[in-house]
Scaffold this motif. Structure first.
Motif, PDB file in Angstrom:
ATOM      1  N   GLY A 268       9.077  20.393 -19.966  1.00 20.25           N
ATOM      2  CA  GLY A 268       9.013  21.874 -19.496  1.00 20.25           C
ATOM      3  C   GLY A 268       9.616  22.681 -19.847  1.00 20.25           C
ATOM      4  N   MET A 269      10.492  22.382 -21.091  1.00 21.67           N
ATOM      5  CA  MET A 269      11.805  23.189 -21.564  1.00 21.67           C
ATOM      6  C   MET A 269      11.354  24.397 -22.700  1.00 21.67           C
ATOM      7  N   THR A 270      12.196  24.406 -22.861  1.00 21.77           N
ATOM      8  CA  THR A 270      12.180  25.658 -23.867  1.00 21.77           C
ATOM      9  C   THR A 270      12.520  25.039 -25.340  1.00 21.77           C
ATOM     10  N   GLU A 271      11.305  24.880 -26.666  1.00 27.82           N
ATOM     11  CA  GLU A 271      11.994  25.070 -27.971  1.00 27.82           C
ATOM     12  C   GLU A 271      11.296  25.000 -28.762  1.00 27.82           C
ATOM     13  N   VAL A 272      11.890  25.357 -30.762  1.00 30.80           N
ATOM     14  CA  VAL A 272      11.660  26.228 -31.556  1.00 30.80           C
ATOM     15  C   VAL A 272      10.625  24.763 -31.480  1.00 30.80           C
ATOM     16  N   PRO A 273       9.461  25.346 -32.392  1.00 29.65           N
ATOM     17  CA  PRO A 273       8.656  24.087 -32.892  1.00 29.65           C
ATOM     18  C   PRO A 273       9.371  22.897 -33.328  1.00 29.65           C
ATOM     19  N   THR A 274       8.846  21.701 -33.342  1.00 30.81           N
ATOM     20  CA  THR A 274       9.367  20.685 -34.017  1.00 30.81           C
ATOM     21  C   THR A 274       7.989  19.807 -34.268  1.00 30.81           C
ATOM     22  N   THR A 275       8.642  18.799 -35.989  1.00 33.00           N
ATOM     23  CA  THR A 275       7.436  17.482 -35.954  1.00 33.00           C
ATOM     24  C   THR A 275       8.169  16.901 -34.410  1.00 33.00           C
ATOM     25  N   GLY A 276       6.821  15.704 -34.769  1.00 35.33           N
ATOM     26  CA  GLY A 276       7.063  14.539 -33.520  1.00 35.33           C
ATOM     27  C   GLY A 276       9.010  13.604 -34.235  1.00 35.33           C
ATOM     28  N   TRP A 277       9.488  13.017 -33.502  1.00 29.49           N
ATOM     29  CA  TRP A 277      10.738  12.499 -34.122  1.00 29.49           C
ATOM     30  C   TRP A 277      10.000  10.450 -33.701  1.00 29.49           C
ATOM     31  N   THR A 278      10.398  10.463 -34.590  1.00 31.44           N
ATOM     32  CA  THR A 278       9.570   8.701 -34.977  1.00 31.44           C
ATOM     33  C   THR A 278      10.868   8.294 -35.693  1.00 31.44           C
ATOM     34  N   ALA A 279      10.504   7.024 -36.138  1.00 32.27           N
ATOM     35  CA  ALA A 279      11.908   6.356 -36.376  1.00 32.27           C
ATOM     36  C   ALA A 279      11.969   5.913 -37.777  1.00 32.27           C
ATOM     37  N   ARG A 280      10.315   6.749 -38.925  1.00 33.61           N
ATOM     38  CA  ARG A 280      10.736   6.527 -39.935  1.00 33.61           C
ATOM     39  C   ARG A 280      11.691   7.323 -40.891  1.00 33.61           C
ATOM     40  N   ILE A 281      12.174   6.889 -42.056  1.00 34.79           N
ATOM     41  CA  ILE A 281      13.164   7.384 -42.682  1.00 34.79           C
ATOM     42  C   ILE A 281      12.831   8.425 -43.622  1.00 34.79           C
ATOM     43  N   ASP A 282      11.940   8.636 -43.749  1.00 29.78           N
ATOM     44  CA  ASP A 282      10.475   9.855 -44.914  1.00 29.78           C
ATOM     45  C   ASP A 282       9.954   9.788 -43.891  1.00 29.78           C
ATOM     46  N   GLY A 283       9.049  11.061 -43.791  1.00 28.86           N
ATOM     47  CA  GLY A 283       7.617  12.160 -44.222  1.00 28.86           C
ATOM     48  C   GLY A 283       7.954  13.188 -42.685  1.00 28.86           C
ATOM     49  N   GLU A 284       7.509  13.843 -42.642  1.00 26.97           N
ATOM     50  CA  GLU A 284       7.533  14.536 -41.541  1.00 26.97           C
ATOM     51  C   GLU A 284       8.718  15.550 -41.036  1.00 26.97           C
TER      52      GLU A 284
END
Length: 371
Positions: A268-284
């Motif tokens: 419910g909070m406000t954000e700037v657009p972000t990608t998903g937050w994953t454990a991967r080191i590369d990508g996204e």
DNA sequence: AAGGCGTGGCA
DNA sequence: TTGCCAAGCCT
């Protein structure tokens, strides 16, 4: 042979200590005032207790004052727009508390005539009120003989009785001990005294046992090892996740913001657009994942530690034409960011891309490297 | 019932 | 510096 005698701890000895050494806190009625018949406002006690869940007293004080000024009664809070409450809570963390705070205020207003239930069970049924808060409000605001146990009390009790069972398995036993110790007279002061003792004397590290009203009754002290208690289960390692955040500014000096979904992390909070937050080191983490096409430029990184993972955010910034894009969010004047429901991690991301964005509040010193 | 859920201060 | 910790609740 030398004998060491352990006496039984008593509520009276703790209350005598509390009368001299209690902390003065904005939501509190001092023992001296209580003697003159002054009672705490249940709304104040409830509000402070919810804010204090997993949160330090210094962090709460300013928020408590701000909320009371803006919403003097529980009815006022119930009538407030949820967005306003979320924005006012921004920075305090655990945002489900703010959502439940609003729901609870609505329930108290609509179902209880604007008065908080005065029993532990009645309070426990309300949103955001668990075992601890129900007992605390019942004892402090309504003088109910409720056993109040938070992390401070757990520490005091575990040392007093040298309880070797690890937390959280030891909680039921500890709760029994607290219940046996809690007096019928001044149960609210007793609860606050236990918490003050844990916060100022029976501290996690280097407890001041020589000043403790229980030092003639403490089994952990007799064993010369108070810091050994409470015993806790081993913690898990914090995984690292990473992602990217995109700060777009248009020709009108506005920044593109979105609302996060109502549940889950920063719900419910406000954000700037972000990608998903994953454990991967590369990508996204590259500009290819941007929410819309623009001249995205790398603007460094931001690291933020959540309860259960560490986040490394790559920040991208773009200057775009006025209101060049809009679908799932809105353009907000950069000068109005203080009024937004931005969690700290988002303020960090914005401050990294626009160093002057938050002139009125704290700075976020740990700016990441560029690239 | 174990894990999700923020943040800042401190040693 | 890095981990620990704080007046827990919800599912």
């Amino acid at each position: 042979m030398m004998t060491t005698t352990i006496e039984s701890p008593t509520a009276a000895s703790l209350l005598a200590w509390y009368d001299r050494h209690h902390r003065d806190l904005p939501w509190r009625v001092s023992p001296a005032m209580a003697t003159r018949g002054i009672r705490p406002d249940p709304y104040h006690i409830w509000l402070s207790e919810v804010m204090l869940q997993q949160t330090t007293v210094p962090a709460v004080k300013a928020y408590f004052a701000k909320f009371l000024e803006r919403w003097p009664t529980v009815r006022d809070l119930a009538a407030a727009p949820t967005d306003d409450v979320m924005a006012a809570w921004a920075g305090l963390g655990y945002y489900a508390r703010a959502r439940n705070l609003k729901k609870c205020a609505e329930a108290v207003t609509a179902e209880h005539g604007g008065r908080f239930p005065d029993t532990e069970d009645g309070l426990r049924a309300l949103p955001g009120i668990g075992d601890y808060t129900a007992a605390a409000v019942a004892a402090i605001a309504f003088e109910r003989q409720a056993a109040v146990m938070d992390a401070n009390v757990e520490r005091v009790i575990s040392r007093l009785y040298a309880i070797a069972t690890p937390l959280p398995a030891a909680k039921p036993l500890m709760k029994q001990k607290v219940a046996l110790l809690t007096p019928a007279d001044r149960p609210g002061d007793f609860a606050q005294a236990m918490m003050d003792l844990g916060a100022t004397i029976c501290t996690p590290k280097r407890p001041a046992c020589s000043l403790c009203p229980f030092n003639n009754a403490c089994e952990a002290l007799r064993l010369h090892d108070p810091e050994h208690f409470p015993v806790k289960a081993a913690k898990k390692e914090k995984p690292v996740r990473q992602g990217a955040a995109f700060v777009a500014v248009n020709g009108d000096g506005e920044i593109y913001l979105r609302r996060r979904i109502a549940s889950g992390l920063l719900g419910g909070m406000t954000e700037v657009p972000t990608t998903g937050w994953t454990a991967r080191i590369d990508g996204e983490t590259s500009a290819a994942a941007a929410p819309f096409p623009a001249d995205w430029q790398p603007a460094g990184t931001v690291t933020h530690v959540f309860t259960h993972f560490e986040l490394r955010l790559s920040i991208y910034r773009a200057q775009v034409a006025s209101s060049a894009f809009r679908n799932d969010g809105w353009w907000e004047p950069v000068t109005n960011l203080e009024a937004q429901a931005l969690p700290t991690v988002m303020k960090k991301a914005i401050a990294q891309a626009i160093p002057r964005a938050f002139t009125k509040t704290k700075t976020f010193e740990k700016a990441g490297h560029n690239s």
